[in-house]
Design a protein around this motif. Structure first.
Motif, mmCIF file in Angstrom:
data_model
loop_
_atom_site.group_PDB
_atom_site.id
_atom_site.type_symbol
_atom_site.label_atom_id
_atom_site.label_comp_id
_atom_site.label_asym_id
_atom_site.label_seq_id
_atom_site.Cartn_x
_atom_site.Cartn_y
_atom_site.Cartn_z
ATOM 1 N N LEU A 127 70.981 18.760 43.484
ATOM 2 C CA LEU A 127 70.875 19.492 44.739
ATOM 3 C C LEU A 127 69.616 20.348 44.709
ATOM 4 N N SER A 128 68.828 20.270 45.768
ATOM 5 C CA SER A 128 67.669 21.145 45.903
ATOM 6 C C SER A 128 68.123 22.407 46.641
ATOM 7 N N VAL A 129 67.849 23.564 46.039
ATOM 8 C CA VAL A 129 68.215 24.849 46.628
ATOM 9 C C VAL A 129 66.921 25.646 46.809
ATOM 10 N N THR A 130 66.638 26.050 48.048
ATOM 11 C CA THR A 130 65.413 26.795 48.316
ATOM 12 C C THR A 130 65.726 28.100 49.033
ATOM 13 N N ALA A 131 64.832 29.055 48.867
ATOM 14 C CA ALA A 131 64.905 30.315 49.604
ATOM 15 C C ALA A 131 63.489 30.829 49.793
ATOM 16 N N THR A 132 63.307 31.596 50.841
ATOM 17 C CA THR A 132 62.023 32.213 51.118
ATOM 18 C C THR A 132 62.003 33.605 50.497
ATOM 19 N N VAL A 133 60.963 33.885 49.716
ATOM 20 C CA VAL A 133 60.812 35.189 49.075
ATOM 21 C C VAL A 133 59.520 35.815 49.600
ATOM 22 N N THR A 134 59.625 37.063 50.056
ATOM 23 C CA THR A 134 58.484 37.782 50.606
ATOM 24 C C THR A 134 58.270 39.076 49.837
ATOM 25 N N ASN A 135 57.024 39.324 49.460
ATOM 26 C CA ASN A 135 56.666 40.615 48.882
ATOM 27 C C ASN A 135 56.406 41.543 50.064
ATOM 28 N N SER A 136 57.387 42.348 50.406
ATOM 29 C CA SER A 136 57.295 43.232 51.569
ATOM 30 C C SER A 136 56.831 44.644 51.196
ATOM 31 N N GLY A 137 56.474 44.822 49.938
ATOM 32 C CA GLY A 137 56.031 46.130 49.484
ATOM 33 C C GLY A 137 54.530 46.318 49.647
ATOM 34 N N ALA A 138 54.039 47.406 49.094
ATOM 35 C CA ALA A 138 52.633 47.789 49.253
ATOM 36 C C ALA A 138 51.746 47.338 48.090
ATOM 37 N N TYR A 139 52.320 46.633 47.094
ATOM 38 C CA TYR A 139 51.556 46.236 45.915
ATOM 39 C C TYR A 139 51.841 44.777 45.565
ATOM 40 N N ASP A 140 50.907 44.132 44.871
ATOM 41 C CA ASP A 140 51.154 42.816 44.288
ATOM 42 C C ASP A 140 52.212 42.999 43.203
ATOM 43 N N GLY A 141 52.995 41.947 42.942
ATOM 44 C CA GLY A 141 54.009 42.103 41.908
ATOM 45 C C GLY A 141 54.663 40.809 41.486
ATOM 46 N N GLN A 142 55.383 40.889 40.364
ATOM 47 C CA GLN A 142 56.145 39.756 39.848
ATOM 48 C C GLN A 142 57.618 39.979 40.132
ATOM 49 N N GLU A 143 58.295 38.883 40.453
ATOM 50 C CA GLU A 143 59.736 38.926 40.700
ATOM 51 C C GLU A 143 60.389 37.814 39.897
ATOM 52 N N VAL A 144 61.566 38.079 39.359
ATOM 53 C CA VAL A 144 62.357 37.041 38.704
ATOM 54 C C VAL A 144 63.393 36.578 39.723
ATOM 55 N N VAL A 145 63.153 35.400 40.285
ATOM 56 C CA VAL A 145 64.042 34.815 41.287
ATOM 57 C C VAL A 145 65.168 34.118 40.532
ATOM 58 N N GLN A 146 66.417 34.473 40.854
ATOM 59 C CA GLN A 146 67.570 34.015 40.080
ATOM 60 C C GLN A 146 68.507 33.163 40.919
ATOM 61 N N LEU A 147 69.042 32.105 40.298
ATOM 62 C CA LEU A 147 69.988 31.186 40.939
ATOM 63 C C LEU A 147 71.352 31.353 40.277
#
Length: 134
Positions: free
Chosen positions: A36-56
């Motif tokens: 199964l392909s599972v997708t989501a849209t992730v947006t950096n809505s803050g004021a700085y560049d950054g890293q996020e750990v996207v979890q399933l």
């Protein structure tokens, strides 16, 4: 008695903020040998560049034994510039949906599963799919 951890599993501090939306599944049901392909849209809505750990996370809603409420199945570390939006995709295999029974046998049972994508175990964005025997 109703205690809640100070921080949820997967929680991380950041100088920016990330928003999740549009969780989509490639199918409402899959066969025992499918993925199964599972997708989501992730947006950096803050004021700085950054890293996020996207979890399933996944929950087996009708297993023959009690299963975890949210079980981490995969994660991806992504870097997003300020204001950047990206679609993050995971491939969830039926092997990832199985579990060991009391006799030590690995089982993959058909039934309904709930899937979440987010930045911690407290994520609320979810969808449901069925694993069927063909």
């Amino acid at each position: 008695v109703g205690f809640k951890p100070l921080y949820p599993f997967g929680f991380g501090l950041s100088y920016t903020e990330f928003n999740y939306s549009d969780l989509k599944l490639s199918s409402a049901s899959i066969g025992i040998d499918d993925a199964l392909s599972v997708t989501a849209t992730v947006t950096n809505s803050g004021a700085y560049d950054g890293q996020e750990v996207v979890q399933l996370y996944v929950h087996d809603m009708v297993a023959s034994v009690t299963r975890p409420v949210k079980e981490l199945k995969d994660f991806k570390k992504v870097f997003l510039k300020e204001g950047e939006t990206r679609i993050i995709e995971f491939e969830l295999t039926t092997q990832q949906l199985g579990f060991y029974n009391k006799d030590g046998n690995y089982l993959i049972e058909p039934g309904e599963f709930k899937v979440w994508i987010g930045g911690s175990s407290e994520t609320e964005i979810n969808s449901i799919f069925k694993l069927i025997r063909e």
